[in-house]
Design a protein around this motif. Structure first.
Motif, PDB file in Angstrom:
ATOM      1  N   VAL A 191       0.877  -0.978  -0.074  1.00 35.61           N
ATOM      2  CA  VAL A 191      -0.053  -0.174   0.079  1.00 35.61           C
ATOM      3  C   VAL A 191       0.934   1.295  -0.173  1.00 35.61           C
ATOM      4  O   VAL A 191       0.613   2.349  -0.694  1.00 35.61           O
ATOM      5  CB  VAL A 191      -0.915   0.089   1.209  1.00 35.61           C
ATOM      6  CG1 VAL A 191      -1.740   1.191   1.445  1.00 35.61           C
ATOM      7  CG2 VAL A 191      -1.669  -1.169   1.063  1.00 35.61           C
ATOM      8  N   ASN A 192       1.887   1.234   0.626  1.00 40.65           N
ATOM      9  CA  ASN A 192       2.977   2.541   0.910  1.00 40.65           C
ATOM     10  C   ASN A 192       3.589   2.604  -0.381  1.00 40.65           C
ATOM     11  O   ASN A 192       3.806   3.676  -0.916  1.00 40.65           O
ATOM     12  CB  ASN A 192       3.675   2.116   2.173  1.00 40.65           C
ATOM     13  CG  ASN A 192       4.648   3.119   2.325  1.00 40.65           C
ATOM     14  OD1 ASN A 192       5.681   3.303   2.881  1.00 40.65           O
ATOM     15  ND2 ASN A 192       4.127   4.441   2.086  1.00 40.65           N
ATOM     16  N   VAL A 193       4.030   1.503  -0.993  1.00 38.84           N
ATOM     17  CA  VAL A 193       4.941   1.663  -2.232  1.00 38.84           C
ATOM     18  C   VAL A 193       4.059   1.939  -3.432  1.00 38.84           C
ATOM     19  O   VAL A 193       4.426   2.711  -4.412  1.00 38.84           O
ATOM     20  CB  VAL A 193       5.889   0.335  -2.513  1.00 38.84           C
ATOM     21  CG1 VAL A 193       6.517   0.423  -3.873  1.00 38.84           C
ATOM     22  CG2 VAL A 193       6.707   0.001  -1.510  1.00 38.84           C
ATOM     23  N   LEU A 194       2.849   1.254  -3.744  1.00 38.22           N
ATOM     24  CA  LEU A 194       2.246   1.555  -4.873  1.00 38.22           C
ATOM     25  C   LEU A 194       1.308   2.867  -4.703  1.00 38.22           C
ATOM     26  O   LEU A 194       1.264   3.325  -5.947  1.00 38.22           O
ATOM     27  CB  LEU A 194       1.175   0.291  -5.039  1.00 38.22           C
ATOM     28  CG  LEU A 194       1.837  -1.221  -5.268  1.00 38.22           C
ATOM     29  CD1 LEU A 194       1.018  -2.156  -5.410  1.00 38.22           C
ATOM     30  CD2 LEU A 194       2.843  -0.992  -6.547  1.00 38.22           C
ATOM     31  N   TRP A 195       0.846   3.385  -3.691  1.00 40.88           N
ATOM     32  CA  TRP A 195      -0.016   4.273  -3.868  1.00 40.88           C
ATOM     33  C   TRP A 195       0.536   5.659  -3.024  1.00 40.88           C
ATOM     34  O   TRP A 195       0.033   6.436  -2.789  1.00 40.88           O
ATOM     35  CB  TRP A 195      -1.596   3.735  -3.295  1.00 40.88           C
ATOM     36  CG  TRP A 195      -2.363   3.337  -4.134  1.00 40.88           C
ATOM     37  CD1 TRP A 195      -2.092   3.412  -5.397  1.00 40.88           C
ATOM     38  CD2 TRP A 195      -3.486   2.745  -3.905  1.00 40.88           C
ATOM     39  NE1 TRP A 195      -3.209   2.581  -6.135  1.00 40.88           N
ATOM     40  CE2 TRP A 195      -3.940   2.291  -5.097  1.00 40.88           C
ATOM     41  CE3 TRP A 195      -4.249   2.492  -2.830  1.00 40.88           C
ATOM     42  CZ2 TRP A 195      -5.226   1.808  -4.924  1.00 40.88           C
ATOM     43  CZ3 TRP A 195      -5.381   2.000  -2.729  1.00 40.88           C
ATOM     44  CH2 TRP A 195      -5.876   1.472  -4.004  1.00 40.88           C
ATOM     45  N   ASP A 196       1.618   5.239  -2.390  1.00 38.49           N
ATOM     46  CA  ASP A 196       2.511   6.476  -1.515  1.00 38.49           C
ATOM     47  C   ASP A 196       1.653   6.762  -0.490  1.00 38.49           C
ATOM     48  O   ASP A 196       1.734   8.068   0.036  1.00 38.49           O
ATOM     49  CB  ASP A 196       2.803   7.609  -2.355  1.00 38.49           C
ATOM     50  CG  ASP A 196       3.435   7.363  -3.845  1.00 38.49           C
ATOM     51  OD1 ASP A 196       4.157   6.283  -3.555  1.00 38.49           O
ATOM     52  OD2 ASP A 196       3.710   8.196  -4.544  1.00 38.49           O
ATOM     53  N   LEU A 197       0.707   5.952   0.078  1.00 36.19           N
ATOM     54  CA  LEU A 197       0.043   6.393   1.007  1.00 36.19           C
ATOM     55  C   LEU A 197       0.712   6.183   2.516  1.00 36.19           C
ATOM     56  O   LEU A 197       1.134   5.205   2.627  1.00 36.19           O
ATOM     57  CB  LEU A 197      -1.516   5.637   0.985  1.00 36.19           C
ATOM     58  CG  LEU A 197      -2.606   5.815   0.103  1.00 36.19           C
ATOM     59  CD1 LEU A 197      -3.496   4.887   0.189  1.00 36.19           C
ATOM     60  CD2 LEU A 197      -3.060   7.258  -0.001  1.00 36.19           C
ATOM     61  N   PRO A 198       0.430   7.010   3.325  1.00 37.23           N
ATOM     62  CA  PRO A 198       1.119   7.115   4.954  1.00 37.23           C
ATOM     63  C   PRO A 198       0.627   5.841   5.608  1.00 37.23           C
ATOM     64  O   PRO A 198      -0.660   5.518   5.328  1.00 37.23           O
ATOM     65  CB  PRO A 198       0.869   8.291   5.405  1.00 37.23           C
ATOM     66  CG  PRO A 198      -0.419   8.880   5.038  1.00 37.23           C
ATOM     67  CD  PRO A 198      -0.499   8.343   3.383  1.00 37.23           C
ATOM     68  N   ILE A 199       1.191   5.130   6.222  1.00 38.18           N
ATOM     69  CA  ILE A 199       1.192   3.938   7.078  1.00 38.18           C
ATOM     70  C   ILE A 199       1.440   4.145   8.520  1.00 38.18           C
ATOM     71  O   ILE A 199       1.305   3.379   9.222  1.00 38.18           O
ATOM     72  CB  ILE A 199       1.682   2.570   6.475  1.00 38.18           C
ATOM     73  CG1 ILE A 199       3.201   2.763   6.431  1.00 38.18           C
ATOM     74  CG2 ILE A 199       1.175   2.327   5.212  1.00 38.18           C
ATOM     75  CD1 ILE A 199       3.720   1.526   6.103  1.00 38.18           C
ATOM     76  N   LYS A 200       1.636   5.372   8.749  1.00 41.86           N
ATOM     77  CA  LYS A 200       1.715   5.799  10.250  1.00 41.86           C
ATOM     78  C   LYS A 200       1.081   6.975  10.434  1.00 41.86           C
ATOM     79  O   LYS A 200       0.414   7.685   9.803  1.00 41.86           O
ATOM     80  CB  LYS A 200       3.100   6.017  10.445  1.00 41.86           C
ATOM     81  CG  LYS A 200       4.508   5.123  10.131  1.00 41.86           C
ATOM     82  CD  LYS A 200       5.767   5.420  10.573  1.00 41.86           C
ATOM     83  CE  LYS A 200       6.304   6.504   9.808  1.00 41.86           C
ATOM     84  NZ  LYS A 200       7.522   6.967  10.102  1.00 41.86           N
ATOM     85  N   GLY A 201       0.490   7.214  11.807  1.00 43.92           N
ATOM     86  CA  GLY A 201       0.035   8.396  11.994  1.00 43.92           C
ATOM     87  C   GLY A 201      -1.429   7.785  13.018  1.00 43.92           C
ATOM     88  O   GLY A 201      -1.666   6.674  13.204  1.00 43.92           O
ATOM     89  N   LEU A 202      -2.406   8.755  13.197  1.00 47.98           N
ATOM     90  CA  LEU A 202      -3.453   8.570  13.679  1.00 47.98           C
ATOM     91  C   LEU A 202      -4.467   7.677  12.722  1.00 47.98           C
ATOM     92  O   LEU A 202      -4.441   7.378  11.610  1.00 47.98           O
ATOM     93  CB  LEU A 202      -4.424   9.934  13.801  1.00 47.98           C
ATOM     94  CG  LEU A 202      -3.932  11.099  14.695  1.00 47.98           C
ATOM     95  CD1 LEU A 202      -4.553  12.180  14.720  1.00 47.98           C
ATOM     96  CD2 LEU A 202      -3.864  10.302  16.202  1.00 47.98           C
ATOM     97  N   PRO A 203      -5.187   6.742  13.371  1.00 48.88           N
ATOM     98  CA  PRO A 203      -6.179   5.780  12.691  1.00 48.88           C
ATOM     99  C   PRO A 203      -7.290   6.432  11.857  1.00 48.88           C
ATOM    100  O   PRO A 203      -7.859   7.366  12.557  1.00 48.88           O
ATOM    101  CB  PRO A 203      -6.249   4.822  13.783  1.00 48.88           C
ATOM    102  CG  PRO A 203      -6.362   5.486  14.956  1.00 48.88           C
ATOM    103  CD  PRO A 203      -5.458   6.579  14.915  1.00 48.88           C
TER     104      PRO A 203
END
Length: 259
Positions: free
Chosen positions: A112-124
């Motif tokens: 998810v992080n690599v393909l879409w550049d979406l953050p995977i840390k932080g508030l849920p």
């Protein structure tokens, strides 16, 4: 001497949906499953709209500030219906993994992080913490987007897909009041949990690749399968694609927005 072939798992304690799984019907009635499923994509109308109405630089800037620039960079992707069909037949909803001859694998936060550049840390992202009435949602929608919806859904599709085709719940607008803070929210985990919880809608569509894929997957062995991305591939990725690298191998719960 007679033999009895066991088509299911040795124990049904974990894979308890075996008797309802598509793979069992494929094995028992293969003549009825020679065609792949035609995936009903919910992002097609979105990208068609974007193509007909290009996003201007000012709006694109806001999208990138909010942390969703990777979605624009990924763009519309054509999919192989036969390959998706094969993966559906290998997917086990009980364990959220693909069962392959060499073991189990699944989609992880790294992808998810690599393909879409979406953050995977932080508030849920959790819908249970953001209950919103329709009247409040209308006001929020007008404040954030400048329009008043006539129903409890607005156009959306690419990240949180469901059976509504191209609609997304309005409570997500609550995260868009502050675009800078929005970029620090764990959207990757929310997308992954939505994927695991979701389902695929399909109709049959003929093609000749499916039988080949089924045969090839049976021949896959350990040395042919890459369990992780090679370091040389990761080294060529832009920084945003590896922004959550320290979380790729973490063991943590995923929070579904519907819990």
């Amino acid at each position: 001497m007679s033999y009895e072939l066991n088509l299911g798992p040795l124990s049904n304690e974990v894979l308890f949906l075996h008797n309802k799984h598509r793979a069992l019907e494929v094995y028992k009635h293969s003549e009825n499953f020679r065609s792949p499923i035609n995936i009903m994509r919910s992002d097609r109308s979105f990208w068609k709209f974007v193509k007909q109405n290009p996003i201007g630089p000012r709006v694109e800037g806001y999208i990138r500030v909010a942390g969703f620039g990777g979605i624009l960079d990924s763009g519309y992707r054509y999919i192989d219906h036969s390959l998706i069909t094969l993966l559906v037949e290998r997917w086990r909803p009980e364990t959220h993994t693909f069962h392959l001859p060499l073991g189990e694998t699944t989609v992880m936060l790294q992808q998810v992080n690599v393909l879409w550049d979406l953050p995977i840390k932080g508030l849920p992202v959790c819908g249970a913490d953001n209950a919103i009435t329709f009247s409040d949602a209308v006001v929020t929608c007008e404040e954030v987007m400048g329009l008043r919806p006539t129903e409890n859904l607005v156009s959306g599709c690419t990240t949180f897909q469901d059976n509504s085709n191209n609609s997304i719940n309005l409570h997500f607008l609550l995260y868009l009041h502050d675009l800078i803070s929005c970029a620090n929210i764990n959207w990757g985990s929310a997308v992954l949990s939505c994927f695991w919880k979701g389902s695929l809608n399909h109709v049959d569509a003929p093609t000749h690749y499916l039988r080949s894929y089924r045969s090839q997957i049976q021949s896959v062995h350990e040395r042919m399968f890459f369990w992780t991305l090679h370091d040389d591939v990761i080294g060529r990725l832009p920084g945003i694609c590896t922004s959550g690298r320290d979380s790729w191998k973490s063991a943590c719960p995923l929070i579904s927005r519907r819990v």
